[in-house]
Write an enzyme that holds these catalytic residues in place. Structure first.
Site, PDB file in Angstrom:
ATOM      1  N   GLU A  70       8.326 -15.509  -2.672  1.00  0.00           N
ATOM      2  CA  GLU A  70       8.477 -15.108  -1.280  1.00  0.00           C
ATOM      3  C   GLU A  70       9.778 -15.667  -0.708  1.00  0.00           C
ATOM      4  O   GLU A  70      10.113 -16.827  -0.923  1.00  0.00           O
ATOM      5  CB  GLU A  70       7.307 -15.611  -0.439  1.00  0.00           C
ATOM      6  CG  GLU A  70       5.955 -15.056  -0.862  1.00  0.00           C
ATOM      7  CD  GLU A  70       5.837 -13.562  -0.626  1.00  0.00           C
ATOM      8  OE1 GLU A  70       6.666 -12.997   0.123  1.00  0.00           O
ATOM      9  OE2 GLU A  70       4.906 -12.957  -1.199  1.00  0.00           O
ATOM     10  N   CYS A 119      -2.077 -17.853   2.731  1.00  0.00           N
ATOM     11  CA  CYS A 119      -0.869 -18.005   1.916  1.00  0.00           C
ATOM     12  C   CYS A 119       0.374 -18.163   2.794  1.00  0.00           C
ATOM     13  O   CYS A 119       1.185 -19.072   2.598  1.00  0.00           O
ATOM     14  CB  CYS A 119      -0.694 -16.801   0.981  1.00  0.00           C
ATOM     15  SG  CYS A 119      -1.813 -16.781  -0.427  1.00  0.00           S
ATOM     16  N   HIS A 128       3.738 -15.521  -4.910  1.00  0.00           N
ATOM     17  CA  HIS A 128       2.494 -14.785  -5.061  1.00  0.00           C
ATOM     18  C   HIS A 128       2.347 -14.271  -6.489  1.00  0.00           C
ATOM     19  O   HIS A 128       3.334 -13.893  -7.126  1.00  0.00           O
ATOM     20  CB  HIS A 128       2.453 -13.595  -4.103  1.00  0.00           C
ATOM     21  CG  HIS A 128       1.760 -13.886  -2.811  1.00  0.00           C
ATOM     22  ND1 HIS A 128       2.384 -13.755  -1.579  1.00  0.00           N
ATOM     23  CD2 HIS A 128       0.485 -14.289  -2.543  1.00  0.00           C
ATOM     24  CE1 HIS A 128       1.519 -14.070  -0.620  1.00  0.00           C
ATOM     25  NE2 HIS A 128       0.360 -14.396  -1.177  1.00  0.00           N
ATOM     26  N   ARG A 166      -7.078 -10.764   8.549  1.00  0.00           N
ATOM     27  CA  ARG A 166      -7.880  -9.546   8.428  1.00  0.00           C
ATOM     28  C   ARG A 166      -9.314  -9.869   8.023  1.00  0.00           C
ATOM     29  O   ARG A 166     -10.249  -9.131   8.354  1.00  0.00           O
ATOM     30  CB  ARG A 166      -7.239  -8.608   7.401  1.00  0.00           C
ATOM     31  CG  ARG A 166      -7.954  -7.280   7.223  1.00  0.00           C
ATOM     32  CD  ARG A 166      -7.190  -6.354   6.293  1.00  0.00           C
ATOM     33  NE  ARG A 166      -6.933  -6.971   5.003  1.00  0.00           N
ATOM     34  CZ  ARG A 166      -7.807  -6.997   4.003  1.00  0.00           C
ATOM     35  NH1 ARG A 166      -9.013  -6.474   4.158  1.00  0.00           N
ATOM     36  NH2 ARG A 166      -7.494  -7.560   2.847  1.00  0.00           N
TER      37      ARG A 166
END
Length: 220
Positions: free
Chosen positions: A86, A149, A172, A96
């Site tokens: 990332e 994360c 990731h 979510r």
């Protein structure tokens, strides 16, 4: 030979899963001591809880305990087909799904008054090239999401700011086959493939301080 101390973190299972390859990798990669010792690298692995309240605190404790020179934090990104370092984490929790404590923050700043985003301190383009050279798919990612994360990636950037010389960032990994129901189209990589790629990522992060100048951006 000067030893470079590397802390690798992963996560416990979440959302009803029985495993999490990021946590498995944090345990596995630390076992290859002979490979790392030849290069003057000492690797320690820690598994973090998948909770907004607990992950950052556990990360802070791990950094205090191991005093690393480099931190490579790992997390699971189901649906991706490659290892994806990332490049940036944003100052936002927008969950979510609930975390493992049942918490589900929506549109909440991780750090009130903190910067809108923090960029990685790792040579992500060089890492991607090295992972590909090892035969494992890899690409640079420009979004760590807005779940735990990203929370850890953002907090990790703040820890690095408070520890001059600490180089840190987030990576990731895709799902492993055991996480995907039979017949599903979700892309996967085997754990041994992920381990090979992450070992290369660790070595590259520990031995490289300047990133390559290469086109690894995104059009959309």
């Amino acid at each position: 030979m000067t030893t470079t101390r590397v802390l690798v973190t992963g996560f416990e299972p979440f959302a009803g899963a029985t495993s999490n390859p990021s946590g498995d990798l944090a345990r596995l990669v630390a076992r290859h001591s002979a490979t790392y010792e030849e290069l003057g690298i000492d690797v320690r692995g820690v598994v973090l809880p998948v909770t907004f309240a607990g992950a950052a605190a556990a990360l802070e404790r791990a950094v205090a305990e191991h005093s690393p020179d480099v931190v490579v934090a790992l997390g699971l990104a189901e649906g991706r087909d490659a290892i994806t370092p990332e490049r940036v984490a944003i100052n936002l929790d927008d969950a979510r799904i609930p975390d493992n404590d049942g918490a589900q923050p929506i549109d909440v700043a991780i750090e009130m008054g903190g910067p809108a985003a923090r960029f990685t301190g790792l040579p992500v383009k060089t890492m991607v090239a090295a992972i590909r050279e090892a035969g494992v798919p890899a690409s640079v990612s420009l979004s760590a999401g807005s779940f735990v994360c990203n929370h850890v990636a953002y907090v990790l950037g703040g820890i690095a700011e408070r520890h001059p010389g600490l180089r840190a960032g987030f990576v990731h990994v895709p799902a492993t086959p055991d996480l995907v129901p039979p017949g599903a189209s979700t892309p996967t990589l085997r754990l041994d493939e992920l381990e090979r790629g992450i070992r290369v990522a660790i070595i590259t992060a520990a031995t490289t301080t300047h990133d390559a100048r290469a086109a690894e951006g995104s059009i959309h």
